[in-house]
Each structure stands twice: as structure tokens, then as C-alpha cells.
Design a protein around this motif. Structure first.
Motif, PDB file in Angstrom:
ATOM      1  N   MET A   1       0.639  -1.076   0.133  1.00  0.00           N
ATOM      2  CA  MET A   1       0.640   0.501   0.204  1.00  0.00           C
ATOM      3  C   MET A   1       0.959   1.061  -0.205  1.00  0.00           C
ATOM      4  N   SER A   2       1.084   2.430  -0.341  1.00  0.00           N
ATOM      5  CA  SER A   2       0.922   3.837  -1.045  1.00  0.00           C
ATOM      6  C   SER A   2       0.162   4.527  -0.613  1.00  0.00           C
ATOM      7  N   LEU A   3       0.725   5.606   0.254  1.00  0.00           N
ATOM      8  CA  LEU A   3      -0.164   6.731   0.810  1.00  0.00           C
ATOM      9  C   LEU A   3       0.325   7.787  -0.554  1.00  0.00           C
ATOM     10  N   VAL A   4      -0.075   8.497  -0.858  1.00  0.00           N
ATOM     11  CA  VAL A   4       0.430   9.849  -1.338  1.00  0.00           C
ATOM     12  C   VAL A   4       0.375  11.562  -1.412  1.00  0.00           C
TER      13      VAL A   4
ATOM     14  N   ALA B   1      -4.089   7.515  -2.313  1.00  0.00           N
ATOM     15  CA  ALA B   1      -3.285   5.954  -1.933  1.00  0.00           C
ATOM     16  C   ALA B   1      -3.863   4.862  -3.123  1.00  0.00           C
ATOM     17  N   ALA B   2      -3.152   3.705  -3.254  1.00  0.00           N
ATOM     18  CA  ALA B   2      -3.265   2.556  -4.225  1.00  0.00           C
ATOM     19  C   ALA B   2      -2.890   1.461  -2.473  1.00  0.00           C
ATOM     20  N   GLY B   3      -3.385   0.045  -3.670  1.00  0.00           N
ATOM     21  CA  GLY B   3      -3.474  -1.233  -3.229  1.00  0.00           C
ATOM     22  C   GLY B   3      -2.550  -1.885  -3.744  1.00  0.00           C
TER      23      GLY B   3
ATOM     24  N   MET C   1       1.406   7.485  -6.747  1.00  0.00           N
ATOM     25  CA  MET C   1       1.644   9.094  -7.648  1.00  0.00           C
ATOM     26  C   MET C   1       0.895  10.308  -8.709  1.00  0.00           C
ATOM     27  N   ALA C   2       0.458   8.402 -10.425  1.00  0.00           N
ATOM     28  CA  ALA C   2      -0.204   8.808 -10.691  1.00  0.00           C
ATOM     29  C   ALA C   2      -1.907   9.112 -10.169  1.00  0.00           C
ATOM     30  N   ALA C   3      -2.715   8.946  -8.839  1.00  0.00           N
ATOM     31  CA  ALA C   3      -3.536   9.045  -8.989  1.00  0.00           C
ATOM     32  C   ALA C   3      -3.728  10.584  -8.745  1.00  0.00           C
ATOM     33  N   CYS C   4      -2.972  11.262  -7.517  1.00  0.00           N
ATOM     34  CA  CYS C   4      -1.990  12.426  -7.170  1.00  0.00           C
ATOM     35  C   CYS C   4      -2.004  13.586  -8.698  1.00  0.00           C
ATOM     36  N   GLN C   5      -1.041  12.642  -9.261  1.00  0.00           N
ATOM     37  CA  GLN C   5      -0.572  13.292 -10.372  1.00  0.00           C
ATOM     38  C   GLN C   5      -1.759  13.683 -11.554  1.00  0.00           C
ATOM     39  N   ALA C   6      -3.075  13.202 -11.429  1.00  0.00           N
ATOM     40  CA  ALA C   6      -4.349  13.515 -12.176  1.00  0.00           C
ATOM     41  C   ALA C   6      -5.007  15.151 -11.675  1.00  0.00           C
ATOM     42  N   GLY C   7      -4.534  15.021 -10.091  1.00  0.00           N
ATOM     43  CA  GLY C   7      -5.190  16.237  -9.606  1.00  0.00           C
ATOM     44  C   GLY C   7      -4.895  17.531 -10.070  1.00  0.00           C
ATOM     45  N   GLY C   8      -3.902  17.700 -10.576  1.00  0.00           N
ATOM     46  CA  GLY C   8      -2.764  18.659 -11.280  1.00  0.00           C
ATOM     47  C   GLY C   8      -2.123  19.846 -10.239  1.00  0.00           C
TER      48      GLY C   8
ATOM     49  N   CYS D   1       3.465  16.135  -5.739  1.00  0.00           N
ATOM     50  CA  CYS D   1       2.987  15.545  -5.076  1.00  0.00           C
ATOM     51  C   CYS D   1       4.419  14.535  -4.478  1.00  0.00           C
ATOM     52  N   GLU D   2       4.214  14.258  -3.476  1.00  0.00           N
ATOM     53  CA  GLU D   2       5.099  13.936  -2.185  1.00  0.00           C
ATOM     54  C   GLU D   2       4.624  12.621  -1.862  1.00  0.00           C
TER      55      GLU D   2
END
Length: 287
Positions: free
Chosen positions: A236-239, A248-250, A265-272, A275-276
């Protein structure tokens, strides 16, 4: 748990009744390999000696299943007319290759102790609460019977031990003994509190109900708490982005750490936003 420690503990336990053996396995005669069930191959073999009516024990194992675990058959033999003949068989005495708290292998062939008419098998779980399971069998009236079945659990670091007597089969026969081994399954989640900007990685619950209880306890302080990932093991990852929004993604793969991070990271970057990564980790239960 090291091999030396496991072997030493097995010897100490076995020597209460029988001489123990820690060394290279005896080469198995041809009839031992032939006795393997379909889909299994010989893993370990030991005999009580070269006498005309010697006993022998063999352990066979399957190929890995979908969870990567190998399952084992135990067969006890007696020599007749110069060849070993099967006397008893059981597929629930020897633990599978991942049937322990940390998914390491509880079975060590060197912790089989065999004397004429007697068999002791000790298996170790080196998890958070280490345990030693000892099964003792004897030939009585021409049949192999269970004489003792116990599991001693050690309280990690405290020097305390609790002994549990495993249920005997109603028949008393080796062929019907259940060692009560299981392949642990773990349930995990990522929980975040958007208002407080806190997060929790919940790992290691053995049932979905236990995870629900754990989530409820984590979210007891208000409605701003939410579950981003809920899965049965894996990574699991939290960004977070620069507005403190959580993504997050699992991934249901114990080796999928990079994949989980990339998806979060991809989900976060899609929000513009910028991201970290906050945290990415994996647990070692069954998928």
C-alpha cells in the motif's frame, strides 16, 4: 529463528525420550520415491537403522499453490522382505511451507526423531509468538498411534511459555491426526483524517471483522476519517499533494511496492498538484 537454535531445541525436547538426529538425511531407497502421491515429490527421508524390520518416515511435498505454499504428506514405512512398505499416511501432520506467522517454513527434517516403533516430529513457528509443536507416535498392535500432541507458545522476550494440548483423533491413529496448521491471511488498510492531516497504516488483522474494529477505533474522533485502501495483504502507498489532499493505492502483491507507489503518484498527479510520497510498505500475509 536460526537453524542452530531450532535444531538444539528439537534435540533437547526429543532427548527426553529418544536419541535425536541432526545431520544430513539418509539417501532414500527406490521404493520410497515410488510411494509419493500424485503431484508430490520426496522432500525428506529418515530410517531407524539397517535392521531387517526397520522403520522409516518420508515427507513428500506438492508444487507451490496459488499462494506460493507447498503442502506435505507424511508416510511411515516398515521394512518387509528387504523393502520399505507404507504403513500409515497423513497430509495434516507436516505444516505447509508458509503455515507460520511470518510465512517461513515450520518444518525442518532434522527435527524428526525416529527409533524402532517410535516417532517424534517437532516443528517451529518463529513468528511474533514463537511456538514449538511436538507430535509423538508409537506403533502399538501393529498400527501407528498418537501418544502425545502439544504446542508450546513462547511469550516473546518474556521467558514465559504456554502449553496447549492438541486434540487427539477419536481413532487415536496417526493417519487421522490433525496438526492444526493454517496459512495465515492478513487484512490491511490505509486510513486518513483530512481535517487533522493524519494517517494510519493498519496491518496484520487476521479477519475482515478485526480490521473493521481497528478502523472504527482509529476513526472514533470524527467524520473526517476515511478509508483510502482496504485489501487482503500486498503493498500500500500513500501520497499527498501541496494542498494536503491524500491519494493512495494498493497492490495485491508482496513484491509490488514500486507498483503501489507509482499508482498512488499517478492518482495524485492527475489532480494537477505537486505530489510527494508519504509512506509505502508491504505486509507478508497470504494474498
Amino acid at each position: 529463528m536460526t537453524y542452530a537454535w531450532r535444531c538444539a531445541l528439537g534435540v533437547a525436547t526429543a532427548m527426553m525420550a529418544f536419541p535425536a538426529f541432526c545431520g544430513a538425511p539418509t539417501q532414500a531407497p527406490a521404493e520410497i520415491a515410488v510411494a509419493a502421491s500424485a503431484g508430490t515429490q520426496l522432500l525428506a527421508f529418515k530410517s531407524s537403522g539397517a535392521q531387517a524390520d526397520a522403520d522409516a518416515v518420508a515427507v513428500y511435498e506438492t508444487a507451490p499453490d496459488a499462494q506460493g505454499a507447498r503442502h506435505r504428506d507424511l508416510v511411515v514405512f516398515r521394512k518387509q522382505s528387504g523393502k520399505f512398505v507404507p504403513e500409515a499416511r497423513n497430509d495434516k501432520i507436516i505444516a505447509c511451507s508458509k503455515c507460520s506467522q511470518f510465512h517461513d517454513d515450520p518444518f525442518d527434517p532434522d527435527l524428526i526423531t525416529l527409533s524402532p516403533g517410535f516417532l517424534v516430529i517437532e516443528q517451529m513457528d518463529s513468528g511474533e509468538q514463537p511456538s514449538a509443536t511436538t507430535l509423538t507416535f508409537a506403533r502399538e498392535g501393529g498400527a501407528w498411534r498418537v501418544k502425545e500432541a502439544k504446542r508450546v507458545t513462547f511469550e516473546g522476550g518474556r521467558g514465559l511459555a504456554t502449553a496447549e494440548v492438541l486434540p487427539m483423533p477419536p481413532s487415536g491413529a496417526l493417519k487421522d491426526m490433525d496438526g492444526r496448521w493454517e496459512l495465515p491471511t492478513f487484512f490491511n488498510a490505509i486510513v486518513v483524517n483530512d481535517k487533522a492531516r493524519t494517517f494510519s497504516f493498519l496491518h496484520g488483522d487476521r479477519t475482515a471483522a478485526e480490521l473493521d474494529t481497528h478502523i472504527a477505533a482509529t476513526c472514533k474522533d470524527g467524520p473526517d476519517c476515511r478509508v483510502l485502501v482496504r485489501q487482503q495483504d500486498g503493498c500500500m502507498s500513500l501520497v499527498r499533494d501541496d494542498k494536503f489532499r491524500s491519494f493512495a493505492a494498493g497492490v495485491a502483491d508482496r513484491k509490488g511496492k514500486q507498483k503501489a507507489k507509482s499508482q498512488a503518484m499517478a492518482a495524485c498527479q492527475a489532480g494537477g498538484g505537486t505530489c510527494e510520497e508519504v509512506r509505502t510498505d508491504c505486509s507478508a500475509g497470504a494474498l
